[in-house]
Design a protein around this motif. Structure first.
Motif, PDB file in Angstrom:
ATOM      1  N   LEU A 100       1.034  -1.230   0.113  1.00 33.10           N
ATOM      2  CA  LEU A 100       0.021  -0.006   0.010  1.00 33.10           C
ATOM      3  C   LEU A 100       0.977   1.224   0.101  1.00 33.10           C
ATOM      4  N   GLU A 101       1.859   1.296   0.759  1.00 31.76           N
ATOM      5  CA  GLU A 101       2.881   2.513   0.772  1.00 31.76           C
ATOM      6  C   GLU A 101       3.435   2.870  -0.731  1.00 31.76           C
ATOM      7  N   HIS A 102       3.856   1.609  -1.403  1.00 26.43           N
ATOM      8  CA  HIS A 102       4.291   1.774  -2.726  1.00 26.43           C
ATOM      9  C   HIS A 102       3.194   2.406  -3.592  1.00 26.43           C
ATOM     10  N   LEU A 103       2.079   1.729  -3.623  1.00 28.00           N
ATOM     11  CA  LEU A 103       0.883   2.141  -4.423  1.00 28.00           C
ATOM     12  C   LEU A 103       0.807   3.657  -4.117  1.00 28.00           C
ATOM     13  N   ASP A 104       0.742   4.148  -2.835  1.00 32.60           N
ATOM     14  CA  ASP A 104       0.479   5.463  -2.596  1.00 32.60           C
ATOM     15  C   ASP A 104       1.481   6.331  -3.207  1.00 32.60           C
ATOM     16  N   ARG A 105       2.664   5.918  -3.290  1.00 33.02           N
ATOM     17  CA  ARG A 105       3.749   6.853  -3.993  1.00 33.02           C
ATOM     18  C   ARG A 105       3.306   6.895  -5.645  1.00 33.02           C
ATOM     19  N   ARG A 106       2.728   5.845  -5.905  1.00 33.52           N
ATOM     20  CA  ARG A 106       2.258   5.754  -7.517  1.00 33.52           C
ATOM     21  C   ARG A 106       1.171   6.655  -7.709  1.00 33.52           C
ATOM     22  N   GLN A 107       0.671   7.267  -6.486  1.00 33.10           N
ATOM     23  CA  GLN A 107      -0.782   8.249  -7.118  1.00 33.10           C
ATOM     24  C   GLN A 107      -2.028   7.242  -7.305  1.00 33.10           C
ATOM     25  N   VAL A 108      -2.082   5.872  -6.491  1.00 31.58           N
ATOM     26  CA  VAL A 108      -3.147   4.897  -6.738  1.00 31.58           C
ATOM     27  C   VAL A 108      -4.150   5.440  -5.364  1.00 31.58           C
ATOM     28  N   PHE A 109      -5.315   5.317  -6.077  1.00 30.36           N
ATOM     29  CA  PHE A 109      -6.466   5.662  -5.235  1.00 30.36           C
ATOM     30  C   PHE A 109      -7.196   4.519  -4.653  1.00 30.36           C
ATOM     31  N   ALA A 110      -7.046   3.414  -5.210  1.00 30.59           N
ATOM     32  CA  ALA A 110      -7.618   2.176  -4.624  1.00 30.59           C
ATOM     33  C   ALA A 110      -6.860   0.987  -5.222  1.00 30.59           C
ATOM     34  N   VAL A 111      -7.121  -0.011  -4.528  1.00 24.70           N
ATOM     35  CA  VAL A 111      -6.454  -1.323  -5.186  1.00 24.70           C
ATOM     36  C   VAL A 111      -7.196  -2.653  -5.010  1.00 24.70           C
TER      37      VAL A 111
END
Length: 382
Positions: free
Chosen positions: A103-114
């Motif tokens: 989740l931390e990695h995806l947050d850095r990628r500007q992901v809003f949901a997974v």
């Protein structure tokens, strides 16, 4: 399952992994799905992608995943999807050690949901159990399973505690991949074991196909148009639409076999020189899947599909597969329900129906991300 995964006290880091290293780790935790193969990203041309790996304190890779990204129109935010992944130790009682770094990695990628799809099984029903339970209005969930997998039940509970929502729950989007799968156990069984596991109807139809002169061959890319023509006829006959084009299957065949020869295979049943049935099969590590099947509307009396499946099943055994995965089925046991027909056909293999824990979804922290996920869910439900 590997025994050298990190101890619960160790922290895990996540980062990019080279395709060559990723390919070599296909059997890290019991087998990677073909939807997690690096080449699958090239099949899904409307998504961007990334290969990630979890590493322990020694730098050893202990988990992997393919992440697909789709940008939400009009905003600089992305939706992340891990189809039938990630490939991690789902038996770890502290799943946050794996999911928090993700989740931390995806947050850095500007992901809003997974959304992810844990490849863990929740329940199993043997073919005899379901055959005995066929009744009007009945569903698989109404039948006591032969096995309830403790790891699957624990995974569902942990994910819910960590803020994830099951597909279809609390407004979350429905599963993109089938939750009910039909699989034939292969590992440790002989050819005679597989044959004896078939129903009398299946054995009779295979023998009839042999006597009729059906010939089986492994096709090439040049045979895909014939497969697709039969697939369109099958869709019209059975009243469903996969929504895939010939170009889709050609692209899949090209990129998966470029990654590893024989990763996607095409098998054909011919009779008097005419192709009457054609089925595709995917191979990743010790796992084998029957993906798509098609057959002609005529000469069905020579049973081209039964012998084709038997050939593919025995080929899976030759490849050292643990299971022959026949993919999704309906959970209907109603003989008057059209959807039951496919399950009834697969039950004849003597395999088992497995219910996975399904797909799970969550927004990343922040009110904007929650709003974007709700907006996307409403859009998908239209």
């Amino acid at each position: 399952m590997r025994t050298d995964v990190p101890a619960p006290s160790e922290l895990l880091d996540i980062g990019a992994i080279a395709p060559e290293e990723y390919h070599a780790l296909a059997d890290l935790h019991g087998g990677r799905s073909y939807l997690q193969a690096a080449s699958w990203a090239a099949v899904k041309t409307d998504w961007s992608s990334e290969l990630l790996a979890w590493r322990d304190s020694t730098g050893a890779v202990v988990g992997t995943t393919l992440v697909l990204y789709r940008q939400l129109p009009g905003v600089s935010r992305w939706y992340a999807y891990l189809p039938e992944g990630p490939d991690i130790d789902w038996a770890d009682p502290r799943l946050e050690r794996w999911l928090d770094p993700l989740l931390e990695h995806l947050d850095r990628r500007q992901v809003f949901a997974v959304r992810l799809g844990p490849p863990t099984v929740l329940k199993r029903w043997q073919a005899p159990t379901l055959k005995a339970a066929v009744h009007r209005g009945r569903r698989v969930d109404d039948v006591l399973p032969d096995v309830v997998e403790p790891v699957g039940a624990a995974v569902a509970e942990r994910l819910r505690d960590l803020g994830w929502r099951r597909g279809g729950e609390d407004g979350a989007g429905t599963d993109a991949q089938p939750r009910y799968l039909f699989q034939v156990p292969i590992g440790g069984r002989t050819n005679a074991d597989l044959w004896s596991g078939l129903s009398k109807e299946w054995r009779r139809n295979i023998q009839k196909a042999e006597k009729s002169g059906i010939e089986i061959r492994q096709g090439t890319e040049s045979d895909l148009p014939a497969f697709f023509q039969l697939l369109e006829a099958t869709e019209r006959r059975n009243g469903f639409r996969l929504g895939r084009s010939l170009a889709y299957y050609q692209r899949q065949y090209q990129v998966m076999n470029a990654e590893r020869p024989g990763r996607m295979r095409l098998y054909l049943s011919t009779w008097n020189g005419e192709v009457l049935a054609a089925h595709t099969m995917n191979v990743v590590g010790r796992r084998v899947w029957y993906q798509s099947g098609a057959s002609a509307n005529h000469h069905r009396e020579v049973r081209p599909s039964h012998i084709l499946q038997w050939t593919m099943m025995t080929e899976a055994q030759h490849l050292g597969a643990d299971r022959y995965d026949m993919r999704g089925v309906s959970n209907s046991l109603d003989p008057e329900d059209r959807a039951f027909g496919l399950l009834r056909w697969k039950l004849g293999t003597g395999g088992e129906l497995v219910q996975t824990v399904g797909e799970w979804e969550r927004p990343l922290p922040g009110p904007l991300n929650q709003l974007l996920l709700r907006a996307m869910t409403r859009y998908r439900s239209r």
